[in-house]
Every structure is written in C-alpha cells, then in structure tokens.
Design a protein around this motif. Sequence first.
Motif, short mmCIF file in Angstrom:
data_model
loop_
_atom_site.label_atom_id
_atom_site.label_comp_id
_atom_site.label_asym_id
_atom_site.label_seq_id
_atom_site.Cartn_x
_atom_site.Cartn_y
_atom_site.Cartn_z
N LYS A 55 0.84 -1.19 0.00
CA LYS A 55 0.00 0.00 0.00
C LYS A 55 0.88 1.24 0.00
O LYS A 55 2.06 1.20 0.36
CB LYS A 55 -0.94 0.02 1.19
CG LYS A 55 -0.25 0.16 2.53
CD LYS A 55 -1.22 0.15 3.67
CE LYS A 55 -0.45 0.22 4.98
NZ LYS A 55 -1.31 0.14 6.13
N LEU A 56 0.28 2.36 -0.40
CA LEU A 56 0.93 3.67 -0.38
C LEU A 56 0.17 4.55 0.59
O LEU A 56 -1.06 4.66 0.52
CB LEU A 56 0.90 4.30 -1.77
CG LEU A 56 1.36 5.76 -1.87
CD1 LEU A 56 2.82 5.90 -1.47
CD2 LEU A 56 1.09 6.30 -3.26
N SER B 240 8.22 -2.34 -6.01
CA SER B 240 7.56 -3.61 -5.69
C SER B 240 6.16 -3.36 -5.16
O SER B 240 5.99 -2.69 -4.13
CB SER B 240 8.35 -4.39 -4.64
OG SER B 240 7.60 -5.50 -4.18
N ALA B 241 5.18 -3.89 -5.85
CA ALA B 241 3.78 -3.72 -5.41
C ALA B 241 3.46 -4.58 -4.20
O ALA B 241 2.36 -4.48 -3.66
CB ALA B 241 2.84 -4.05 -6.57
N GLN B 242 4.40 -5.38 -3.76
CA GLN B 242 4.20 -6.23 -2.60
C GLN B 242 4.60 -5.54 -1.29
O GLN B 242 4.35 -6.06 -0.21
CB GLN B 242 5.01 -7.52 -2.74
CG GLN B 242 4.76 -8.27 -4.04
CD GLN B 242 3.29 -8.53 -4.31
OE1 GLN B 242 2.57 -9.00 -3.44
NE2 GLN B 242 2.84 -8.21 -5.51
N GLU B 243 5.24 -4.38 -1.40
CA GLU B 243 5.75 -3.69 -0.22
C GLU B 243 4.89 -2.48 0.12
O GLU B 243 4.15 -1.98 -0.72
CB GLU B 243 7.19 -3.23 -0.47
CG GLU B 243 8.15 -4.36 -0.70
CD GLU B 243 9.56 -3.88 -0.95
OE1 GLU B 243 9.94 -2.82 -0.41
OE2 GLU B 243 10.28 -4.55 -1.69
N ASN B 244 5.03 -2.02 1.36
CA ASN B 244 4.37 -0.79 1.80
C ASN B 244 5.30 0.39 1.55
O ASN B 244 6.50 0.31 1.84
CB ASN B 244 4.02 -0.85 3.28
CG ASN B 244 2.95 -1.86 3.58
OD1 ASN B 244 2.15 -2.21 2.71
ND2 ASN B 244 2.92 -2.35 4.80
N TYR B 245 4.74 1.47 1.05
CA TYR B 245 5.47 2.71 0.83
C TYR B 245 4.76 3.81 1.60
O TYR B 245 3.59 4.10 1.32
CB TYR B 245 5.51 3.06 -0.66
CG TYR B 245 6.42 2.17 -1.46
CD1 TYR B 245 7.68 2.59 -1.85
CD2 TYR B 245 6.01 0.90 -1.84
CE1 TYR B 245 8.52 1.77 -2.60
CE2 TYR B 245 6.83 0.07 -2.58
CZ TYR B 245 8.08 0.51 -2.95
OH TYR B 245 8.90 -0.31 -3.70
N HIS B 246 5.47 4.40 2.55
CA HIS B 246 4.92 5.53 3.31
C HIS B 246 5.79 6.73 2.96
O HIS B 246 7.01 6.69 3.16
CB HIS B 246 4.95 5.24 4.81
CG HIS B 246 4.32 6.33 5.62
ND1 HIS B 246 2.97 6.59 5.59
CD2 HIS B 246 4.85 7.25 6.46
CE1 HIS B 246 2.69 7.61 6.38
NE2 HIS B 246 3.82 8.02 6.92
N ARG C 67 11.46 7.51 2.92
CA ARG C 67 10.61 6.35 2.67
C ARG C 67 10.43 5.60 3.97
O ARG C 67 11.36 5.09 4.57
CB ARG C 67 11.22 5.39 1.63
CG ARG C 67 10.23 4.24 1.43
CD ARG C 67 10.77 3.08 0.69
NE ARG C 67 9.80 1.98 0.84
CZ ARG C 67 10.00 0.80 0.37
NH1 ARG C 67 11.10 0.52 -0.29
NH2 ARG C 67 9.09 -0.14 0.55
N GLY C 68 9.20 5.52 4.39
CA GLY C 68 8.86 4.73 5.55
C GLY C 68 8.11 3.49 5.10
O GLY C 68 7.97 3.23 3.91
N SER C 69 7.62 2.74 6.03
CA SER C 69 6.83 1.55 5.70
C SER C 69 5.59 1.58 6.50
O SER C 69 4.61 1.14 6.41
CB SER C 69 7.61 0.28 5.98
OG SER C 69 7.98 0.21 7.34
#
Length: 117
Positions: free
Chosen positions: A3-4, A95-101, A115-117
């Motif tokens: 998710k973003l 990667s669409a499998q990771e979280n991007y904050h 970049r956080g998670s």
Amino acid sequence: MGKLSTHVLDITTGKPGVGVAIELYAIDLGVRTLLSRVMTNSDGRCDAPLLEGAGLRVGMYELVFAAGDYFAAQGVVVPVPRFVDRVTLGFGIASAQENYHVPLLVSPWAYSTYRGS
C-alpha cells in the motif's frame, strides 16, 4: 499486497498538518495522470491508503501537497510569492508487494521526506 500512504507534519509547530490538500499522480512516459485528491485528517494522515492491493503498481508517481495554502489557512505570514507553496515529491514504486509511506515534514521555508513503511 502493498500500500501507499502519507502524512504531513508541520515542523513549525510539531503538530500534524490538518486539512492539507494532496493530489496523487501516476507518471507514465512523462504523462501525469491524476489518480486521487484527498485532504489530511486531524492526525495529518489520509483516512485510507492512497493506493493498495491491485491499485498499487510498479512505476513512477508524484504526490503534490498544497503546503502554501495550508500555512495561509493557519495565518502564517509569508512573502508573495511563497517560498514553499506546492510541494511535489516524485518517487518510484519498485515492488507492489511492499508498503510505501511517503511523509512530508514541512515549514514555510523548508521540507523533507523519507521512505517509511
């Protein structure tokens, strides 16, 4: 699935940036496509992820924060034109499998992100 998400911190007060307008764009071959417009809530965050599940795709994106309008609404006196106005953060999702904050820490004179998670 990843998710973003984002949030805004007003570093002049150390408090959440409440009511900041944010636009999310996908960038493909130099073409910007508006995906959503949101406002930050009382915690400086969005009520839901900006992208998630099948909507989160590998590629380039931009978040545009209406920081100048936020500070004007707070009664902060700044010169015209504003030094920090619309803050555009360009970033890639690898990667669409990771979280991007992708948060924004902002004042009328400076901003930063990470970049956080």
